[in-house]
Design a protein around this motif. Structure first.
Motif, PDB file in Angstrom:
ATOM      1  N   ILE A 128      21.687  28.540  20.337  1.00 55.94           N
ATOM      2  CA  ILE A 128      21.877  27.182  19.818  1.00 55.94           C
ATOM      3  C   ILE A 128      20.507  26.623  19.435  1.00 55.94           C
ATOM      4  CG2 ILE A 128      22.664  24.850  20.391  1.00 55.94           C
ATOM      5  CD1 ILE A 128      24.981  26.789  20.306  1.00 55.94           C
ATOM      6  N   ILE A 129      20.416  26.067  18.221  1.00 59.46           N
ATOM      7  CA  ILE A 129      19.144  25.470  17.821  1.00 59.46           C
ATOM      8  C   ILE A 129      19.251  23.961  17.621  1.00 59.46           C
ATOM      9  CG2 ILE A 129      18.113  27.513  16.761  1.00 59.46           C
ATOM     10  CD1 ILE A 129      19.055  26.328  14.039  1.00 59.46           C
ATOM     11  N   GLU A 130      20.436  23.488  17.395  1.00 64.81           N
ATOM     12  CA  GLU A 130      20.639  22.043  17.261  1.00 64.81           C
ATOM     13  C   GLU A 130      21.976  21.719  17.872  1.00 64.81           C
ATOM     14  OE1 GLU A 130      18.794  21.421  12.855  1.00 64.81           O
ATOM     15  OE2 GLU A 130      20.557  20.233  13.366  1.00 64.81           O
ATOM     16  N   THR A 131      22.053  20.542  18.460  1.00 58.27           N
ATOM     17  CA  THR A 131      23.365  20.172  18.996  1.00 58.27           C
ATOM     18  C   THR A 131      23.569  18.669  18.882  1.00 58.27           C
ATOM     19  OG1 THR A 131      24.817  20.358  20.901  1.00 58.27           O
ATOM     20  CG2 THR A 131      22.495  20.082  21.382  1.00 58.27           C
ATOM     21  N   THR A 132      24.781  18.294  18.542  1.00 61.64           N
ATOM     22  CA  THR A 132      25.178  16.877  18.571  1.00 61.64           C
ATOM     23  C   THR A 132      26.292  16.768  19.592  1.00 61.64           C
ATOM     24  OG1 THR A 132      26.826  17.196  16.854  1.00 61.64           O
ATOM     25  CG2 THR A 132      24.616  16.617  16.116  1.00 61.64           C
ATOM     26  N   ARG A 133      26.975  15.629  19.596  1.00 63.49           N
ATOM     27  CA  ARG A 133      27.997  15.451  20.647  1.00 63.49           C
ATOM     28  C   ARG A 133      29.135  16.464  20.518  1.00 63.49           C
ATOM     29  NH1 ARG A 133      29.710   9.448  21.746  1.00 63.49           N
ATOM     30  NH2 ARG A 133      30.676   9.738  19.730  1.00 63.49           N
ATOM     31  N   ASP A 134      29.540  16.722  19.250  1.00 68.29           N
ATOM     32  CA  ASP A 134      30.719  17.579  19.071  1.00 68.29           C
ATOM     33  C   ASP A 134      30.445  18.858  18.293  1.00 68.29           C
ATOM     34  OD1 ASP A 134      32.521  15.773  20.355  1.00 68.29           O
ATOM     35  OD2 ASP A 134      32.284  14.484  18.594  1.00 68.29           O
ATOM     36  N   VAL A 135      29.298  18.951  17.668  1.00 68.55           N
ATOM     37  CA  VAL A 135      29.020  20.114  16.820  1.00 68.55           C
ATOM     38  C   VAL A 135      27.635  20.661  17.164  1.00 68.55           C
ATOM     39  CG1 VAL A 135      28.698  20.890  14.428  1.00 68.55           C
ATOM     40  CG2 VAL A 135      30.446  19.190  14.954  1.00 68.55           C
ATOM     41  N   SER A 136      27.532  21.974  17.083  1.00 71.83           N
ATOM     42  CA  SER A 136      26.221  22.597  17.324  1.00 71.83           C
ATOM     43  C   SER A 136      25.953  23.635  16.251  1.00 71.83           C
ATOM     44  CB  SER A 136      26.217  23.298  18.684  1.00 71.83           C
ATOM     45  OG  SER A 136      26.523  22.379  19.693  1.00 71.83           O
ATOM     46  N   LYS A 137      24.639  23.934  16.074  1.00 73.69           N
ATOM     47  CA  LYS A 137      24.261  24.961  15.118  1.00 73.69           C
ATOM     48  C   LYS A 137      23.743  26.170  15.873  1.00 73.69           C
ATOM     49  CE  LYS A 137      23.187  22.345  10.994  1.00 73.69           C
ATOM     50  NZ  LYS A 137      22.116  21.825  10.137  1.00 73.69           N
ATOM     51  N   VAL A 138      24.172  27.330  15.389  1.00 73.60           N
ATOM     52  CA  VAL A 138      23.781  28.584  16.035  1.00 73.60           C
ATOM     53  C   VAL A 138      22.877  29.356  15.082  1.00 73.60           C
ATOM     54  CG1 VAL A 138      24.632  30.738  17.027  1.00 73.60           C
ATOM     55  CG2 VAL A 138      25.997  28.653  17.240  1.00 73.60           C
TER      56      VAL A 138
END
Lengths: 159, 283
Positions: free
Chosen positions: B161-171
């Motif tokens: 995981i490199i970025e994360t918000t409350r409901d979505v994350s970037k891998v």
């Protein structure tokens, strides 16, 4: 020529009504109604001729009492001629009455002719006796109007 | 006028007489003959009329039938479309079911605590680099968390995981050219650095020159990795790159353990390795 066309069309309409508009054996007697209408509108000779041949058509189509309808229709035409001098047939109700009366006369006279010539009264039942005059009477003003609109009177007078 | 009148009376008399003659005379055979003759005149006329009448009499019924057929056709087309949609959904559900069954089998032996997430977005211009998943901080996903995947019943490393918000994350996928994983070759006992290439394959660098490695050797995540848990399959050696004279190590091409370009669901590790936790508890 107009007379022949009218005759053929009447025969066709009579057959069509008997074939497709028949309800429990009841259908408008097209030949009779046209005969009454012609007798009410056209000259005497033309009316008798038309009535005789209309009746003859029905006699040919039937199996018994050959000449019965020709005699009945010719006499009916004579009756209409008689009434024409005393009544105005321009109104719808008088046309209905005339046609209903002519129908009743035809039913009874044809029955009597059967009794005389075939020893049996031709009787098609009370329903036929009661409803046919009404049915033809209802149908009559339409035919009177159509024939009048087609210029039948002038054409037959000319003939 | 009198002439006309006389003519009319004569006509009436004539027709009445004729009618009576028809009725009185034994005209049976004559009438039959006349009927036959007249039949030739009337019956074709009536037959033609009947044919026309039948032809046109069927028109309303045929039109009605045609209209009903049109209506039915539209209805069936609509049903067919729905059936096609249902079929495609069914196929997709079957596929999903297959994948989820594999994952269920995988999660039946949970080595790590984590959460399953679905890939919801993929950058077409960087297909082998980054994917977005439908889980975020609300679900316990944290930056630098390891992301695993399953294909044909086998676990494989997907990325981190490199970025994360409350409901979505970037891998960040391990195939991204900015990605690197410390890996070791199973049963060989030495480590190497598995780096992304931006394509579908990886590159394993820094293998000792003396290493005896065969094609097909399995590469796992190394115990010294700070991000990834130990022992997760990264891929298999596909070929060796020719060694230059100045190079002090060997390099090999590694095919990822799972096909990252087709990954649909991933497992994000949100907690510690359970075996490690158990060991800590024992201590």
């Amino acid at each position: 020529m107009q007379y022949l066309i009218l005759y053929l069309l009447s025969a066709l309409a009579h057959w069509w009504c008997a074939t497709y508009l028949s309800f429990h054996g009841l259908s408008p007697a097209f030949m009779l109604v046209v005969t009454v209408a012609v007798s009410a509108m056209a000259g005497e000779t033309a009316s008798y001729t038309y009535a005789f041949f209309s009746g003859l058509f029905l006699d040919f189509m039937g199996a018994h009492l050959f000449g019965g309808y020709a005699l009945t229709f010719t006499l009916a035409a004579r009756g209409v001629m008689f009434l024409r001098k005393r009544m105005d047939f321009a109104g719808v109700f008088s046309q209905m009455f005339l046609t209903a009366a002519a129908t009743l006369f035809c039913i009874l006279f044809y029955g009597v002719a059967g009794l005389v010539f075939e020893k049996a009264f031709v009787w098609n039942g009370w329903i036929y006796f009661g409803l046919m005059p009404v049915l033809n009477g209802v149908f009559a003003p339409v035919l009177f109007a159509v024939l009048d609109r087609c210029g039948l009177q002038e054409a037959l007078d000319e003939w | 006028m009198h002439k006309e009148r006389r003519l009319a009376n004569a006509a009436l008399l004539f027709y009445l007489s004729l009618s009576l003659l028809f009725l009185l005379l034994p005209l049976g055979s004559l009438v039959v003959s006349a009927r036959i003759v007249l039949g030739y005149a009337f019956f074709p006329f009536i037959e033609s009329a009947q044919a026309v009448s039948q032809r046109f009499g069927n028109v309303p019924a045929n039109v009605l039938r045609l209209l009903n057929a049109e209506k039915e056709n539209a209805l069936l087309r609509e049903k067919l479309k729905q059936a096609e949609i249902i079929e495609s959904r069914y196929s997709a559900a079957l596929e999903e079911n297959k994948r989820l069954s594999q994952m269920a089998a995988f999660s039946a032996l949970p080595q790590w605590s984590g959460i399953w997430a679905r890939v919801i977005d993929r950058d077409p211009s960087r297909w082998n680099s980054i994917v977005s998943i439908n889980k975020g901080t609300n679900d316990g996903v944290a930056v630098r968390a390891a992301v695993l995947g399953v294909q044909d019943g086998h676990i494989g490393l997907v990325g981190k995981i490199i970025e994360t918000t409350r409901d979505v994350s970037k891998v960040l996928l391990i195939t991204d050219d900015m990605s690197s994983v410390t890996g070791y070759l199973k049963d060989k006992g030495f480590d190497g650095l598995v780096e992304g290439t931006g394509h579908e394959y990886l590159r394993l660098n820094y293998m000792p020159l003396s290493a005896q490695v065969e094609i097909g050797a399995e590469v796992l995540t190394s115990p010294i990795s700070a991000v990834f848990p130990e022992g997760v399959p990264v891929g298999r050696v596909a070929k060796f790159y020719p060694r230059e004279d100045f190079m002090t190590f060997m390099s090999a091409e590694v095919v990822p353990a799972i096909r990252l370009s087709a990954v649909k669901e991933v497992f994000v590790i949100t907690g510690q390795d359970k075996s490690k936790r158990a060991a800590q508890k024992d201590k």
